[in-house]
Design a protein around this motif. Structure first.
Motif, PDB file in Angstrom:
ATOM      1  N   ARG A 193       0.926  -1.268   0.103  1.00 53.26           N
ATOM      2  CA  ARG A 193      -0.066   0.061  -0.026  1.00 53.26           C
ATOM      3  C   ARG A 193       0.986   1.342   0.172  1.00 53.26           C
ATOM      4  O   ARG A 193       0.334   2.533  -0.212  1.00 53.26           O
ATOM      5  CB  ARG A 193      -1.041  -0.099   0.952  1.00 53.26           C
ATOM      6  N   ALA A 197       0.471   4.295  -2.934  1.00 55.53           N
ATOM      7  CA  ALA A 197       0.381   5.556  -2.613  1.00 55.53           C
ATOM      8  C   ALA A 197       0.955   6.643  -3.100  1.00 55.53           C
ATOM      9  O   ALA A 197       0.634   7.830  -3.449  1.00 55.53           O
ATOM     10  CB  ALA A 197       0.753   5.792  -1.068  1.00 55.53           C
ATOM     11  N   LEU A 199       1.026   6.597  -6.301  1.00 51.23           N
ATOM     12  CA  LEU A 199       0.145   7.081  -7.541  1.00 51.23           C
ATOM     13  C   LEU A 199      -0.982   8.185  -7.158  1.00 51.23           C
ATOM     14  O   LEU A 199      -1.496   8.755  -7.871  1.00 51.23           O
ATOM     15  CB  LEU A 199      -0.587   5.978  -8.076  1.00 51.23           C
ATOM     16  N   GLY A 200      -1.013   8.344  -5.882  1.00 48.78           N
ATOM     17  CA  GLY A 200      -1.875   9.539  -5.490  1.00 48.78           C
ATOM     18  C   GLY A 200      -1.194  11.004  -5.293  1.00 48.78           C
ATOM     19  O   GLY A 200      -1.893  11.973  -5.096  1.00 48.78           O
ATOM     20  N   ASP A 201       0.108  11.052  -5.813  1.00 48.53           N
ATOM     21  CA  ASP A 201       0.912  12.409  -5.674  1.00 48.53           C
ATOM     22  C   ASP A 201       0.645  12.863  -7.294  1.00 48.53           C
ATOM     23  O   ASP A 201       1.143  12.338  -8.092  1.00 48.53           O
ATOM     24  CB  ASP A 201       2.154  11.980  -5.653  1.00 48.53           C
ATOM     25  N   ARG A 202      -0.266  13.806  -7.394  1.00 48.55           N
ATOM     26  CA  ARG A 202      -0.672  14.555  -8.724  1.00 48.55           C
ATOM     27  C   ARG A 202       0.592  15.169  -9.374  1.00 48.55           C
ATOM     28  O   ARG A 202       0.887  15.100 -10.631  1.00 48.55           O
ATOM     29  CB  ARG A 202      -1.609  15.560  -8.616  1.00 48.55           C
TER      30      ARG A 202
END
Length: 386
Positions: A193, A197, A199-202
């Motif tokens: 996980r 995570a 991939l959640g950083d724009r």
């Protein structure tokens, strides 16, 4: 041999293999009778496998905290397959060898970059670009030297010297990787996980998209530049000279990058890299003579040197240390995997459709406008995350 020397030797040999492969392997396949679509399909195998292979090796390296050990294993696997390259001379046989080699080779660069970035972060006293530039020197040596040898041998179609040179370089980087024992970052080992995570950083997603489109737009050059030179009825020695000029400019950009980054910031350097590359492709689409073709390769300082320095600085800042190998693998999967695979397939298809490489460079110039637009959203990175 010191860690620094091994890293320099590794990059020299790895990108020496690229210098033998990139300008000469497509003409070698053309000499064996492969069509443009077959060339694109064979060359697309590696990029297609880049995502799962790099991510799997990166996850193992981070989980074990041993990126150096993972690198040695991946490089050894690449060598075991590359040894068969000189004897694979049909699309099916060559595809099988390329597939086997990709299972290790497609993880080699992200693992090596993870090792080098971690070594630099620990205060080794050298910038990443100053180590990586030895890869550019290896590329120059093989691209120029092999071009001269092929010309001396009469520019024969399907000359077996090309795959032999590639295999020897693979052996070189596999040997250099055997004792790169730089450990991973200290602290708790990351879980699945934690990797997701990322991939959640724009900011990271914007970086990956811009870099993937840029690299995909480079596909006509990477795949078919040697064919382009031959279609212009120029010698293979011109291919070698053009590659040497381009990578020589790249070396200067890598040397200057630490100073440029301190003065201008990554966002501005990304914009210059993408705009300069668009200009390069637009001009290359219309080039005819050897002199102009070689001079245009000086813009490779922007296409790769400036672009790569900014990319690695941004990755070091956006990805935490315990996920370094996974982050580099994600970069390789998106940029060298998805971007490259799509670019190679379109380039091979476009060559058959248009009957030449020139029109493909025109489309590549247009494609570079997207990463140029995205460069405004790329934040200037700070210090590497530990």
């Amino acid at each position: 041999m010191s860690t620094a020397s091994r890293l320099r030797l590794f990059y020299f040999a790895y990108y020496g293999a690229v210098g033998a492969n990139l300008p000469y392997f497509a003409p070698y396949l053309r000499g064996l009778g492969f069509t443009g679509e077959q060339i694109g399909s064979v060359q697309m195998i590696g990029p297609l496998l880049a995502a799962p292979v790099a991510l799997a090796w990166g996850a193992v390296a981070d989980r074990l905290g041993a990126p150096g050990r993972a690198l040695a294993l991946a490089a050894g696997g690449s060598l075991a397959a590359a040894a068969f390259l000189p004897w694979a001379r049909t699309p099916l046989a060559l595809g099988a060898v390329v597939l086997a080699q990709a299972l290790g080779e497609r993880a080699v660069v992200p693992l090596a970059d993870a090792v080098t970035l971690e070594w630099v972060r620990r205060g080794a006293g050298a910038a990443y670009t100053r180590i990586r530039l030895f890869g550019s020197l290896g590329f120059i040596a093989l691209a120029q030297g092999l071009g001269l040898l092929l010309a001396l041998r009469g520019d024969r179609p399907g000359d077996r010297l090309v795959p032999v040179a590639v295999a020897l370089c693979v052996a070189g980087y596999a040997l250099a990787a055997r004792r790169l024992d730089v450990p991973g970052s200290a602290g708790p080992r990351p879980r699945a996980r934690d990797a997701l995570a990322l991939l959640g950083d724009r900011r990271l997603l914007a970086l990956l998209l811009a870099c993937a489109v840029h690299w995909g737009a480079c596909a006509p050059f990477h795949l078919l530049f040697g064919v382009f030179v031959r279609d212009l009825r120029l010698s293979a020695s011109v291919t070698g000279l053009a590659m040497a000029a381009g990578v020589g400019a790249e070396v200067l950009a890598l040397l200057a990058y630490p100073r440029l980054a301190r003065r201008f910031g990554a966002r501005a350097l990304f914009a210059v890299a993408f705009a300069g590359t668009a200009l390069r492709w637009a001009l290359l689409a219309r080039v005819e003579g050897a002199a102009a073709l070689v001079l245009l390769q000086l813009l490779h300082a922007l296409t790769f040197g400036l672009f790569w320095g900014a990319s690695m600085q941004a990755m070091a800042a956006l990805v935490p240390g315990p996920l370094r190998a996974t982050g580099q693998a994600l970069y390789a999967a998106v940029v060298f995997g998805a971007g490259n695979a799509l670019g190679y397939q379109l380039a091979g298809w476009g060559y058959d459709r248009f009957g030449g490489v020139g029109p493909l460079f025109g489309w590549a110039a247009v494609a570079e406008l997207l990463p140029l637009a995205l460069s405004a959203a790329l934040a200037s990175p700070g210090r590497p995350r530990s």
